[in-house]
Write a protein that holds these residues in place. Sequence first.
Motif, PDB file in Angstrom:
ATOM      1  N   SER A  34       0.800  -1.306   0.098  1.00 50.63           N
ATOM      2  CA  SER A  34      -0.150   0.061  -0.128  1.00 50.63           C
ATOM      3  C   SER A  34       1.072   1.253  -0.120  1.00 50.63           C
ATOM      4  O   SER A  34       0.541   2.214  -0.843  1.00 50.63           O
ATOM      5  N   GLU A  35       1.959   1.322   0.932  1.00 50.27           N
ATOM      6  CA  GLU A  35       2.804   2.540   1.049  1.00 50.27           C
ATOM      7  C   GLU A  35       4.036   2.070   1.480  1.00 50.27           C
ATOM      8  O   GLU A  35       4.086   1.628   2.776  1.00 50.27           O
ATOM      9  N   TYR A  36       5.051   2.391   0.848  1.00 49.45           N
ATOM     10  CA  TYR A  36       6.493   1.638   1.201  1.00 49.45           C
ATOM     11  C   TYR A  36       6.986   2.651   2.457  1.00 49.45           C
ATOM     12  O   TYR A  36       6.836   3.817   2.292  1.00 49.45           O
ATOM     13  N   SER A  37       7.467   2.142   3.394  1.00 45.81           N
ATOM     14  CA  SER A  37       8.440   2.724   4.495  1.00 45.81           C
ATOM     15  C   SER A  37       9.626   2.059   4.592  1.00 45.81           C
ATOM     16  O   SER A  37       9.732   0.921   4.941  1.00 45.81           O
ATOM     17  N   ASN A 113       1.713  -1.097   6.706  1.00 46.43           N
ATOM     18  CA  ASN A 113       2.796  -0.522   5.683  1.00 46.43           C
ATOM     19  C   ASN A 113       4.172  -1.190   6.606  1.00 46.43           C
ATOM     20  O   ASN A 113       5.308  -1.318   5.809  1.00 46.43           O
ATOM     21  N   SER A 117       6.272  -3.454   4.312  1.00 45.35           N
ATOM     22  CA  SER A 117       7.602  -2.969   3.881  1.00 45.35           C
ATOM     23  C   SER A 117       8.639  -3.889   4.002  1.00 45.35           C
ATOM     24  O   SER A 117       9.455  -4.166   3.242  1.00 45.35           O
TER      25      SER A 117
END
Length: 223
Positions: A34-37, A113, A117
């Motif tokens: 969904s959203e890389y960190s 995430n 990630s």
Amino acid sequence: SSYFVVDNELLCQKYREEYGKTPVYIPYGANSLSEYSSTPLSRFGLERKQFIIFVGRFVKEKGIDFLIQNFEKVRTNVKLVIVGGNAIDKEYDAYLRKTQDERIVFTGFLYGNEYESLLQDSLFYVSCSYLEGTSPSLLSAMVINGFALVSDLEENREVLKSTCATFKTGDGEDFRSKLLYHLENREVIEKDRAKTKEIVAQYYSWEKISKQYIDLLDRIRAN
């Protein structure tokens, strides 16, 4: 009920054999990253593609003690990251954490995430389960990472559909051999990731799965 849905082809076969009825097979899906960190890497002292990862509840059927004991015997600089825990059986949770191997990193529970990630940044996903259904963690690993080494349970093989790699369930020697092989032959992993992406697109896309449910509802309404 005129229709019933299962998410595993093995269950389809069992229902046909035991009840003489064929279910509707619609697989479970998994979300892409969904959203890389990069925060989890620094938080746990990790380097990208220099660790393998297990994600799951700390219960005995997951074979986490088997995973730890056999990883300890493998000579590698790659770390083993274990995501999860057990807030109920704290004795078993504490037992697993007694390892003295500094390459093994326990993160506790991670979600969203952070977990995704780490899954993407890992070299690959690993699981030594003795018992499985359709594993959401394995599906996520296939979608986000693209490679997994798991026990050769029928349920796992059905999810993998001839992608990734398996070892004989409960066989430490075979597990260590397969683990070391893939740690030392990363080109094999990269080659297999392309095949895994094809399987994911063919079977586990939520877009396709949603359409299958819509088609089923249309069929029910028409009847």
